[in-house]
Scaffold this motif. Structure first.
Motif, PDB file in Angstrom:
ATOM      1  N   LEU A   1       0.810  -1.218   0.000  1.00  7.59           N
ATOM      2  CA  LEU A   1       0.000   0.000   0.000  1.00  7.59           C
ATOM      3  C   LEU A   1       0.846   1.272   0.000  1.00  7.59           C
ATOM      4  CD1 LEU A   1      -2.777  -0.978   2.590  1.00  7.59           C
ATOM      5  CD2 LEU A   1      -2.973  -0.883   0.101  1.00  7.59           C
ATOM      6  N   LEU A   2       2.102   1.156   0.430  1.00  6.70           N
ATOM      7  CA  LEU A   2       2.970   2.340   0.510  1.00  6.70           C
ATOM      8  C   LEU A   2       4.379   1.970   0.045  1.00  6.70           C
ATOM      9  CD1 LEU A   2       2.789   5.348   1.407  1.00  6.70           C
ATOM     10  CD2 LEU A   2       3.719   4.619   3.603  1.00  6.70           C
ATOM     11  N   PRO A   3       4.537   1.666  -1.245  1.00  2.14           N
ATOM     12  CA  PRO A   3       5.859   1.259  -1.738  1.00  2.14           C
ATOM     13  C   PRO A   3       6.832   2.434  -1.719  1.00  2.14           C
ATOM     14  CG  PRO A   3       4.303   1.456  -3.559  1.00  2.14           C
ATOM     15  CD  PRO A   3       3.508   1.663  -2.290  1.00  2.14           C
ATOM     16  N   GLY A   4       8.093   2.117  -1.488  1.00  2.87           N
ATOM     17  CA  GLY A   4       9.128   3.155  -1.504  1.00  2.87           C
ATOM     18  C   GLY A   4       8.983   4.161  -0.390  1.00  2.87           C
ATOM     19  N   ALA A   5       8.413   3.729   0.735  1.00  6.12           N
ATOM     20  CA  ALA A   5       8.073   4.672   1.809  1.00  6.12           C
ATOM     21  C   ALA A   5       9.305   5.283   2.474  1.00  6.12           C
ATOM     22  CB  ALA A   5       7.237   3.959   2.862  1.00  6.12           C
ATOM     23  N   PHE A   6       9.134   6.481   2.971  1.00  5.40           N
ATOM     24  CA  PHE A   6      10.134   7.137   3.824  1.00  5.40           C
ATOM     25  C   PHE A   6       9.885   6.689   5.259  1.00  5.40           C
ATOM     26  CE2 PHE A   6      11.396  10.514   6.700  1.00  5.40           C
ATOM     27  CZ  PHE A   6      12.685  10.776   6.276  1.00  5.40           C
ATOM     28  N   GLY A   7      10.946   6.296   5.944  1.00  9.07           N
ATOM     29  CA  GLY A   7      10.731   5.837   7.311  1.00  9.07           C
ATOM     30  C   GLY A   7      11.987   5.904   8.143  1.00  9.07           C
TER      31      GLY A   7
END
Ligand code: THU
Length: 163
Positions: A147-153
């Protein structure tokens, strides 16, 4: 005047690899959805009339619920998922396995909004997300990574480049 053709540079993709197909047995997924429906009973949504319930399954098996809480200053609304996270974290839980989310209809999928995806990602991209709307009335199970590919975390802040 014509604009220069942009040069698309070859870069290491920031997209993370997809998880293996999400695994959550149907009984657990259904139970979690039921807990989300119960939480939805407490939704405070007089403005949207769109009650949402969430149930977050912690790694130790505990379940933390949340519902949306609206405000006359509309932008201060809290989504059910973020209320569930706040409920869990304030009781000491930080490792989670899955979250179930239900909107107003018991059998229609209601995926977490973009802000909630980001907040959930803080606690791990492998989190499974359960909604109604699977085949033959079964729960639909996906993962936050989908649901949130390539997310910043947090890994990026530690200087790690996503795999
Ligand atoms: N809402 C949630 O609780 N979770 C979401 O992921 C989507 C939206 C709530 C916010 C607001 O109270 C209502 O649904 C309509 O947007």
């Amino acid at each position: 005047m014509a604009l220069a053709t942009p040069v698309i540079q070859e870069r290491k993709p920031i997209m993370t690899r997809p998880d293996p197909p999400p695994q959550l047995d149907t009984a657990t997924a259904s139970e979690l959805l039921q807990r989300a429906r119960e939480a939805r009973n407490h939704a405070y949504a007089p403005y949207s009339r769109f009650p949402v319930g969430a149930a977050l399954l912690a790694a130790d098996g505990a379940v933390f619920a949340g519902c949306n809480i609206e405000n006359a200053a509309f932008g201060l609304t809290n989504c059910a998922e973020r209320v569930a996270i706040g409920n869990a974290v304030s009781q000491g839980a930080r490792a989670f396995h899955a979250i179930a989310v239900v909107g107003p209809e018991d059998d229609v999928a209601c995926a977490p909004c973009g802000s909630c995806r980001q907040v959930l990602h803080e606690f791990g991209p492998a989190l499974l997300v359960v909604t109604p709307g699977g085949a033959d009335g079964a729960p639909l199970v996906t993962s936050l990574r989908e649901l949130l590919p390539g997310a910043f975390g947090p890994a990026r802040l530690r200087g790690e480049v996503p795999e």
